[in-house]
Design a protein around this motif. Structure first.
Motif, PDB file in Angstrom:
ATOM      1  N   ASP A  12       0.690  -1.260   0.130  1.00  0.00           N
ATOM      2  CA  ASP A  12       0.041   0.100   0.026  1.00  0.00           C
ATOM      3  C   ASP A  12       0.762   1.374  -0.088  1.00  0.00           C
ATOM      4  O   ASP A  12       1.811   1.415   0.677  1.00  0.00           O
ATOM      5  CB  ASP A  12      -0.995  -0.066   1.267  1.00  0.00           C
ATOM      6  CG  ASP A  12      -2.151   0.844   1.375  1.00  0.00           C
ATOM      7  OD1 ASP A  12      -1.937   2.206   1.066  1.00  0.00           O
ATOM      8  OD2 ASP A  12      -3.242   0.442   1.337  1.00  0.00           O
ATOM      9  N   TYR A  13       0.542   2.077  -0.809  1.00  0.00           N
ATOM     10  CA  TYR A  13       1.336   3.389  -1.172  1.00  0.00           C
ATOM     11  C   TYR A  13       1.306   4.238   0.029  1.00  0.00           C
ATOM     12  O   TYR A  13       2.415   4.759   0.699  1.00  0.00           O
ATOM     13  CB  TYR A  13       0.775   4.165  -2.048  1.00  0.00           C
ATOM     14  CG  TYR A  13       1.300   5.568  -2.235  1.00  0.00           C
ATOM     15  CD1 TYR A  13       2.497   6.007  -3.202  1.00  0.00           C
ATOM     16  CD2 TYR A  13       0.715   6.663  -1.673  1.00  0.00           C
ATOM     17  CE1 TYR A  13       3.082   7.322  -2.725  1.00  0.00           C
ATOM     18  CE2 TYR A  13       1.147   7.982  -1.816  1.00  0.00           C
ATOM     19  CZ  TYR A  13       2.515   8.202  -2.496  1.00  0.00           C
ATOM     20  OH  TYR A  13       2.849   9.557  -2.292  1.00  0.00           O
ATOM     21  N   ARG A  14       0.251   4.180   1.022  1.00  0.00           N
ATOM     22  CA  ARG A  14       0.338   4.916   2.201  1.00  0.00           C
ATOM     23  C   ARG A  14       1.243   4.336   3.149  1.00  0.00           C
ATOM     24  O   ARG A  14       1.535   5.373   4.059  1.00  0.00           O
ATOM     25  CB  ARG A  14      -1.360   4.925   2.622  1.00  0.00           C
ATOM     26  CG  ARG A  14      -2.243   5.672   1.805  1.00  0.00           C
ATOM     27  CD  ARG A  14      -3.731   5.322   2.226  1.00  0.00           C
ATOM     28  NE  ARG A  14      -4.033   3.700   2.237  1.00  0.00           N
ATOM     29  CZ  ARG A  14      -4.984   3.263   2.540  1.00  0.00           C
ATOM     30  NH1 ARG A  14      -6.067   4.179   3.053  1.00  0.00           N
ATOM     31  NH2 ARG A  14      -5.121   2.056   2.690  1.00  0.00           N
ATOM     32  N   PHE A  15       1.622   3.307   3.151  1.00  0.00           N
ATOM     33  CA  PHE A  15       2.457   2.645   4.027  1.00  0.00           C
ATOM     34  C   PHE A  15       3.952   2.532   3.552  1.00  0.00           C
ATOM     35  O   PHE A  15       4.850   2.546   4.349  1.00  0.00           O
ATOM     36  CB  PHE A  15       2.000   1.014   4.534  1.00  0.00           C
ATOM     37  CG  PHE A  15       0.505   1.473   5.417  1.00  0.00           C
ATOM     38  CD1 PHE A  15       0.534   1.719   6.519  1.00  0.00           C
ATOM     39  CD2 PHE A  15      -0.587   1.313   4.608  1.00  0.00           C
ATOM     40  CE1 PHE A  15      -0.894   1.993   7.223  1.00  0.00           C
ATOM     41  CE2 PHE A  15      -1.752   1.532   5.205  1.00  0.00           C
ATOM     42  CZ  PHE A  15      -1.996   1.919   6.398  1.00  0.00           C
ATOM     43  N   LYS A  18       6.773   5.127   4.025  1.00  0.00           N
ATOM     44  CA  LYS A  18       7.151   5.278   5.506  1.00  0.00           C
ATOM     45  C   LYS A  18       8.800   4.890   5.421  1.00  0.00           C
ATOM     46  O   LYS A  18       9.335   4.993   6.625  1.00  0.00           O
ATOM     47  CB  LYS A  18       6.428   4.660   6.706  1.00  0.00           C
ATOM     48  CG  LYS A  18       5.004   5.662   6.701  1.00  0.00           C
ATOM     49  CD  LYS A  18       4.102   4.866   7.555  1.00  0.00           C
ATOM     50  CE  LYS A  18       2.628   5.571   7.755  1.00  0.00           C
ATOM     51  NZ  LYS A  18       1.724   4.821   8.626  1.00  0.00           N
ATOM     52  N   ARG A  23      11.038   3.660  -0.684  1.00  0.00           N
ATOM     53  CA  ARG A  23      10.963   4.927  -1.319  1.00  0.00           C
ATOM     54  C   ARG A  23      11.959   4.877  -2.090  1.00  0.00           C
ATOM     55  O   ARG A  23      11.569   5.577  -3.523  1.00  0.00           O
ATOM     56  CB  ARG A  23      10.786   5.921  -0.372  1.00  0.00           C
ATOM     57  CG  ARG A  23       9.810   6.182   0.403  1.00  0.00           C
ATOM     58  CD  ARG A  23       9.434   7.517   1.096  1.00  0.00           C
ATOM     59  NE  ARG A  23      10.914   8.037   1.507  1.00  0.00           N
ATOM     60  CZ  ARG A  23      11.361   8.292   2.822  1.00  0.00           C
ATOM     61  NH1 ARG A  23      10.584   7.366   3.690  1.00  0.00           N
ATOM     62  NH2 ARG A  23      12.536   8.631   3.162  1.00  0.00           N
ATOM     63  N   ARG A  29       2.308   6.942  -6.376  1.00  0.00           N
ATOM     64  CA  ARG A  29       1.412   6.154  -6.313  1.00  0.00           C
ATOM     65  C   ARG A  29       0.909   5.742  -7.889  1.00  0.00           C
ATOM     66  O   ARG A  29       1.317   6.755  -8.865  1.00  0.00           O
ATOM     67  CB  ARG A  29      -0.096   6.590  -5.728  1.00  0.00           C
ATOM     68  CG  ARG A  29      -1.106   6.144  -5.671  1.00  0.00           C
ATOM     69  CD  ARG A  29      -2.429   6.763  -5.049  1.00  0.00           C
ATOM     70  NE  ARG A  29      -3.739   6.166  -5.198  1.00  0.00           N
ATOM     71  CZ  ARG A  29      -4.650   6.705  -4.784  1.00  0.00           C
ATOM     72  NH1 ARG A  29      -4.681   7.529  -4.151  1.00  0.00           N
ATOM     73  NH2 ARG A  29      -5.588   5.933  -5.075  1.00  0.00           N
ATOM     74  N   ASP A 161      -3.755  -3.093   9.682  1.00  0.00           N
ATOM     75  CA  ASP A 161      -2.882  -2.345   9.097  1.00  0.00           C
ATOM     76  C   ASP A 161      -1.567  -2.405   9.983  1.00  0.00           C
ATOM     77  O   ASP A 161      -0.382  -2.179   9.878  1.00  0.00           O
ATOM     78  CB  ASP A 161      -3.262  -1.020   8.779  1.00  0.00           C
ATOM     79  CG  ASP A 161      -4.164  -1.112   7.620  1.00  0.00           C
ATOM     80  OD1 ASP A 161      -4.247  -2.084   6.594  1.00  0.00           O
ATOM     81  OD2 ASP A 161      -5.026  -0.008   7.433  1.00  0.00           O
ATOM     82  N   GLY A 195      -3.479  -1.696  -2.952  1.00  0.00           N
ATOM     83  CA  GLY A 195      -3.186  -1.370  -1.361  1.00  0.00           C
ATOM     84  C   GLY A 195      -3.912  -2.569  -0.600  1.00  0.00           C
ATOM     85  O   GLY A 195      -4.303  -3.643  -1.084  1.00  0.00           O
ATOM     86  N   LYS A 199      -7.571  -2.209  -1.893  1.00  0.00           N
ATOM     87  CA  LYS A 199      -7.927  -0.550  -2.261  1.00  0.00           C
ATOM     88  C   LYS A 199      -7.033  -0.094  -3.330  1.00  0.00           C
ATOM     89  O   LYS A 199      -5.678  -0.601  -3.423  1.00  0.00           O
ATOM     90  CB  LYS A 199      -7.612   0.292  -1.096  1.00  0.00           C
ATOM     91  CG  LYS A 199      -8.746  -0.264   0.072  1.00  0.00           C
ATOM     92  CD  LYS A 199      -8.401   0.742   1.349  1.00  0.00           C
ATOM     93  CE  LYS A 199      -9.579   0.287   2.413  1.00  0.00           C
ATOM     94  NZ  LYS A 199      -9.668  -0.770   3.086  1.00  0.00           N
ATOM     95  N   TYR A 201      -4.396   1.702  -3.854  1.00  0.00           N
ATOM     96  CA  TYR A 201      -3.246   2.414  -3.606  1.00  0.00           C
ATOM     97  C   TYR A 201      -1.866   1.827  -4.010  1.00  0.00           C
ATOM     98  O   TYR A 201      -1.065   1.406  -3.138  1.00  0.00           O
ATOM     99  CB  TYR A 201      -3.286   2.603  -1.972  1.00  0.00           C
ATOM    100  CG  TYR A 201      -4.383   3.691  -1.439  1.00  0.00           C
ATOM    101  CD1 TYR A 201      -4.359   5.050  -1.598  1.00  0.00           C
ATOM    102  CD2 TYR A 201      -5.621   3.141  -1.132  1.00  0.00           C
ATOM    103  CE1 TYR A 201      -5.129   5.985  -1.163  1.00  0.00           C
ATOM    104  CE2 TYR A 201      -6.292   4.049  -0.597  1.00  0.00           C
ATOM    105  CZ  TYR A 201      -6.282   5.328  -0.587  1.00  0.00           C
ATOM    106  OH  TYR A 201      -7.248   6.383  -0.318  1.00  0.00           O
ATOM    107  N   PHE A 203       1.588   1.178  -5.660  1.00  0.00           N
ATOM    108  CA  PHE A 203       2.752   1.646  -5.309  1.00  0.00           C
ATOM    109  C   PHE A 203       3.992   1.393  -6.333  1.00  0.00           C
ATOM    110  O   PHE A 203       4.058   0.400  -6.814  1.00  0.00           O
ATOM    111  CB  PHE A 203       3.475   1.398  -3.873  1.00  0.00           C
ATOM    112  CG  PHE A 203       4.801   1.828  -3.353  1.00  0.00           C
ATOM    113  CD1 PHE A 203       5.021   2.970  -3.081  1.00  0.00           C
ATOM    114  CD2 PHE A 203       5.809   0.898  -3.295  1.00  0.00           C
ATOM    115  CE1 PHE A 203       6.216   3.774  -2.705  1.00  0.00           C
ATOM    116  CE2 PHE A 203       7.233   1.336  -3.179  1.00  0.00           C
ATOM    117  CZ  PHE A 203       7.236   2.902  -2.594  1.00  0.00           C
TER     118      PHE A 203
END
Length: 232
Positions: A12-15, A18, A23, A29, A161, A195, A199, A201, A203
């Motif tokens: 998931d991009y959102r995680f 971090k 990265r 995304r 999550d 994601g 979802k 998301y 990456f």
């Protein structure tokens, strides 16, 4: 140019953002172009550069879905490709082992014993894949496509999550292991198909700046083919 693509299913991009190792130098995304975030369907589209040419549908059985012979994919442009457990090509057989699927279902109902065993079995698959990948990286393949189902499998089984973060750490360490082996003439790309819980998301990241910002899932075909044909 040598290219290695690590396909981290369900990352998931959102995680992912971090973690510095995930990265890399460039990250974003992925735009799934409104496509249903189904694993075989999305990865087939990634490999073919078009959702209409491979014939796989989002509802197809992931164990059986295959890109037909005659359809040109990214790996057809490589002189010596290595394709490891890629959905739509040669998916890992244990992902759909009935005993493991039963453990996943039981773990979702709160069965602690089943949950612990499910995590152990999923990690066993991951560790086996990790060893195979690292051996391939040490070889002279000019293209490696390697799929890992760790995050997606545990996302479905744990539905937590925060609990998944330790497994992002494992994938981050795997990326570091790969980077210790490769040289400056290797492009290392990380992508996901969706994601957590499917979802949208997805990456992307790369160890070199390719100028990709919110790339479409269909954009990678030309990018990777051009890299393979680029002289060192």
């Amino acid at each position: 140019m040598r290219v290695i693509v690590l396909c981290f299913d369900g990352m998931d991009y959102r995680f992912a953002i971090k973690f510095r190792s995930l990265r890399q130098e460039e990250y974003s995304r992925i735009d799934l172009c409104g496509l249903v975030p189904s694993t075989s369907y999305i990865f087939a589209t990634f490999l073919c550069g078009d959702s209409k040419v491979h014939g796989i549908k989002p509802t197809d059985n992931q164990k059986l879905a295959r890109i037909p012979k005659g359809v040109k994919t990214i790996y057809h442009y490589a002189k010596k490709p290595c394709v490891l457990s890629m959905p739509s090509v040669n998916p890992h057989p244990l992902y759909w082992d009935q005993r493991i699927v039963s453990l996943m279902i039981a773990s979702r109902t709160g069965n602690v014993k089943a949950r612990e065993e499910y995590v152990r079995e999923t990690l066993k698959i991951f560790n086996g894949q990790r060893r195979i990948l690292l051996e391939a990286v040490k070889s002279d393949y000019d293209l490696i496509l390697a799929h890992f189902n760790l995050i997606d499998a545990l996302s479905h089984g744990l539905r937590d999550d925060r609990a998944l973060m330790k497994y992002y750490v494992l994938l981050s360490k795997l990326v570091d292991e790969v980077k210790r082996i490769i040289d400056e003439n290797t492009v290392l790309i990380i992508i996901s198909d969706h994601g957590h819980e499917h979802k949208p998301y997805a990456f992307y990241s790369c160890n070199k700046r390719l100028g990709l910002r919110n790339p479409k899932i269909t954009d990678f075909y030309k990018v990777i083919v051009d890299l393979l044909q680029e002289k060192k």
